[in-house]
Design an enzyme around this catalytic site. Sequence first.
Site, short mmCIF file in Angstrom:
data_model
loop_
_atom_site.label_atom_id
_atom_site.label_comp_id
_atom_site.label_asym_id
_atom_site.label_seq_id
_atom_site.Cartn_x
_atom_site.Cartn_y
_atom_site.Cartn_z
N SER A 1 -0.11 -39.56 -10.31
CA SER A 1 -0.15 -39.82 -11.73
C SER A 1 -0.62 -38.63 -12.58
O SER A 1 -0.41 -38.65 -13.79
CB SER A 1 -1.07 -41.02 -11.98
OG SER A 1 -2.39 -40.70 -11.63
N LYS B 1 -6.95 -34.50 -17.85
CA LYS B 1 -6.10 -35.69 -17.75
C LYS B 1 -6.60 -36.73 -18.75
O LYS B 1 -7.82 -36.88 -18.94
CB LYS B 1 -6.16 -36.22 -16.32
CG LYS B 1 -5.21 -37.37 -16.03
CD LYS B 1 -5.30 -37.76 -14.55
CE LYS B 1 -4.38 -38.91 -14.19
NZ LYS B 1 -4.47 -39.29 -12.76
N SER C 1 -2.91 -38.95 -6.40
CA SER C 1 -2.52 -38.57 -7.77
C SER C 1 -2.87 -37.15 -8.21
O SER C 1 -2.44 -36.72 -9.28
CB SER C 1 -3.14 -39.55 -8.77
OG SER C 1 -2.40 -40.74 -8.79
#
Lengths: 95, 492
Positions: free
Chosen positions: B154, B79, B178
């Site tokens: 996210s 990420k 997330s």
Amino acid sequence: MKIKPEEVKYIAKLAKLNLSENEISQYTREFDDILEHFAVIASYDVEKVDVNVFDEKQTSSLREDDPTLFGDQEKLYQNTKTLKNGLIQVPKILE
Amino acid sequence: MSIEMTNLKYQRDLWLKGEASAKELVEDAFRRIDVTDGKVNAYLHLCQDEAMEQAEKIDAKRSRGEKTGALAGVPLAIKDNICTDGVLTTCASKMLKDFVPPYDATVVRQVREADGIIIGKTNMDEFAMGSSTENSAFKTTGNPWDLQRVPGGSSGGSAAAVAAETVSLALGSDTGGSIRQPAAFCGVVGLKPTYGLVSRYGLVAFASSLDQIGPLTRNVEDSGLALDALVGYDALDATSLRADQKGSYTVGMEESLKGLKVALPVEYQQEGLNPEINETLIKTAAELKSLGATVESVSLPYSAAGLSAYYLISSAEASSNLARFDGVRYGHRPESFETLEELMVNSRSEAFGQEVKRRIMLGTYALSSGYYDAYYQRAQKLRKMIRQQFEDIFRQYDIVLGPVSPILPFVQGEKIDDPLAMYLGDVYTVDVNLAELPAISLPCGFSKEGLPVGMQLIGRHFGEQTLLRAAYQLEKSLNLDLRNTIGKEASK
């Protein structure tokens, strides 16, 4: 109304954000909805809860404060936009 | 060469047996990205040259007969809020659009030491604030099950990258769901470890007391294997803890669930829960029973306050953490400014997106004079009560079962103008972060439209092994077909 546009302006100033008039009215409207939802927390009796008492299991995990040199000094500043003689340049803060 | 990519363990075993080289595995991952990512948009940056170089080094290690790590030869994605030395780390924000970290996050060092190969950085909501990945400043990621829908957030890019079968492992971060929510939306497995189990050093901070890094994988066994590589005390993270774990997290997965005590909170089946998700929840509870577990209803009376407490605490911490972005040392430098104050204000006003500004202001408000007691401190007290009620539940039960999200993956743009509606989607995930517990999200069924539905299992602090065992048995027993059209296309 839980919040007024003047308050939103004041918070933006504290947060170092410059908002347009449109943004101020948008955030005022949105915060009103959000804060209305948050009102639920007032319905709980938390008078006796002490947030400063930690569980026995929770311990701080501290290390020795030993200074070490970062290998590549130049690399540390690779994201700085204005560098002069190894120092970061910013606008004058004293007249 | 096209490699049938089923999972991480399979890829690693291919490499270990010498049936595929790391170079071939990496080439195949990039071929898959070529085929799918024009549609999915899971990646923000690719590291083709570095990955090939790394693959050659690992292959050379094998040919010299040297010892190799647990992720040897496995291509993986990270990420974009996790620092990678020499590789852009933008947090999907204009603020950090050109930011190249001078160091690796601890987890990045760990996957490198385990001989995993980083092939790219994945899209996300800006600074991890959001539940749809639509708050990225750069691109909108599609859900591989239906490209018109969001992948969740996210860590939406990481979940979509795994669901599109471009990688078998992607790292994400979970502050209020997330990792788990995008895993549920994309039909993959997402694990949020106990707070402190995995180092946060090098994770760009959103809400430091809630943030935790974890793996997104195609199945539960891979989640355990990935966790093996990520855990460990780290002196560089003052909240890092030493777990008593001996050996691999995959040990014991085969053990029966006979006697396992599962709690199902009545508050997790409330108004607003999509009926199809509720149906999957009921079926999942029945499946656990058929595996020998007992499932009983319990009550978590403080959970109704969880969402509000979470948004107050996380926004307060965000307002403080994001104060570092002032345009001086790094980050966006505005074109025009006269004074230092103008430099800071213009940098922040120009480069932060709408949601980030919203959270910073909400947090500043909650911490400001006159509101601190009513909002921030009260939220902290409720956090303590939420933690306490989970401790009480775990005195009698081994795991808690619940839905991940009250809603199915929604169409892009549907909720973007209604922040409160977006926040309400986090109602079942945030309590876990407030209580610092581990939880795993795994696919447990499909909606009528064929969208994946995920459930979460919540465990005791450091109870990852029990969670993984329950999730593994459940996965085996449900035996769902979790391949989507995009993933199949990538394998051609």
